[in-house]
Design a protein around this motif. Structure first.
Motif, short mmCIF file in Angstrom:
data_model
loop_
_atom_site.label_atom_id
_atom_site.label_comp_id
_atom_site.label_asym_id
_atom_site.label_seq_id
_atom_site.Cartn_x
_atom_site.Cartn_y
_atom_site.Cartn_z
N THR A 166 1.06 -0.97 -0.34
CA THR A 166 -0.09 -0.35 -0.19
C THR A 166 1.09 1.03 -0.07
OG1 THR A 166 -1.66 -1.33 1.02
CG2 THR A 166 -1.99 0.99 1.09
N TRP A 167 1.66 0.88 0.62
CA TRP A 167 2.84 2.58 0.77
C TRP A 167 3.38 2.71 -0.31
CZ3 TRP A 167 8.17 2.51 -0.51
CH2 TRP A 167 9.00 0.56 -0.59
N THR A 178 0.78 5.03 -2.90
CA THR A 178 0.38 5.93 -1.57
C THR A 178 1.64 6.56 -2.97
OG1 THR A 178 0.26 5.16 0.25
CG2 THR A 178 0.66 7.29 0.02
N ARG A 208 -5.25 7.04 0.64
CA ARG A 208 -4.33 6.44 0.99
C ARG A 208 -3.38 7.14 2.46
NH1 ARG A 208 -4.58 1.13 -0.94
NH2 ARG A 208 -5.17 1.38 -3.02
N MET A 235 -0.29 6.73 4.98
CA MET A 235 0.45 5.65 3.58
C MET A 235 0.60 4.35 3.63
SD MET A 235 3.95 7.69 3.15
CE MET A 235 4.57 7.04 1.47
N ARG A 236 -0.80 3.77 4.36
CA ARG A 236 -1.39 2.57 4.65
C ARG A 236 -2.85 2.67 4.28
NH1 ARG A 236 -0.39 0.29 8.78
NH2 ARG A 236 0.20 2.38 9.98
#
Length: 182
Positions: A73-74, A77, A117, A125-126
Motif C-alpha cells: 500500500t505504501w 501511495t 492512502r 501511507m497505508r
C-alpha cells in the motif's frame, strides 16, 4: 491580440484552471459519496440497484485494481503522489478543452486515491480505498469511474493525433499594404 500572444497560448491558463476545478469537484464528490457509503452501507448486505448487475456493497481496498499488491500500500501511495504531480505538471500546457477534461478527470481520481492512502485507516501511507459500487466482477468508486473515462479520453485524443496544446493557431494576417498604381 494586442499583447502579442496567440489565442491558443492565452487559453492555456484558463484551461489549466479548468483542469484544477474539475479535479477539485471530483475530489469533493468522490469523498462525499465515500462518506455516504461508509455511513449507510457498513454492516449491511449488498443493496441491489439493477439486480446483481449493479449493487452497492462496501469494501476497503488496500491494493490497486483487482486488489493487486495489497502488501504494498505504501508503494501505491508513492505512485499516486507521482501521478498527481505528473498530471499537474503536464496540465500546465493544456490548450485543448478535451485534453483539459481528460486530465481533470485523471487528476481528480488520482488525488482522491492519494487522500485515501494518506488519511484513511489503518494509517498514514497505508490507508485503504473505500469502494462501494459493485458492477459484476469489479467494485469501485466515483474516482475509479473518472480515471477510466479520463484515460479513455486521453487515449482517443492521442490516437487521433490531437495535441495537448490544442489546434495550431491561425497565423495572424499581415496588415494590408496600399497598392501603388504607377
Amino acid at each position: 491580440m494586442a499583447t502579442g500572444q496567440s489565442a491558443s497560448t492565452a487559453r492555456v491558463p484558463r484551461l489549466f484552471a479548468a483542469v484544477l476545478a474539475l479535479a477539485a469537484v471530483l475530489v469533493v464528490v468522490d469523498q462525499l459519496t465515500k462518506w455516504w457509503a461508509v455511513s449507510a452501507l457498513t454492516g449491511r448486505a449488498p443493496i441491489d440497484v439493477i439486480g446483481e448487475l449493479l449493487q452497492l456493497r462496501l469494501t476497503y481496498n488496500p491494493g490497486a485494481a483487482f486488489s493487486i499488491g495489497t502488501e504494498y500500500t505504501w508503494v501505491l501511495t508513492l505512485i499516486a503522489a507521482a501521478a498527481v504531480g505528473t498530471i499537474t505538471y503536464i496540465s500546465r500546457r493544456v490548450g485543448s478543452r478535451a485534453w483539459a477534461v481528460g486530465l481533470g478527470l485523471m487528476l481528480g481520481g488520482a488525488t482522491t486515491h492519494l487522500l485515501d492512502r494518506l488519511l484513511r485507516e489503518p494509517g498514514f501511507m497505508r490507508g485503504h480505498v473505500v469502494d462501494f459500487i459493485d458492477y459484476g466482477p469489479f467494485v469501485g468508486n466515483v474516482a475509479d469511474i473518472a480515471l477510466v473515462v479520463g484515460v479513455g479520453l486521453i487515449l482517443v485524443l492521442s490516437l487521433r493525433n490531437i495535441p495537448i496544446t490544442g489546434p495550431a493557431a491561425e497565423p495572424e494576417a499581415a496588415p494590408e499594404q496600399p497598392v501603388e498604381v504607377p
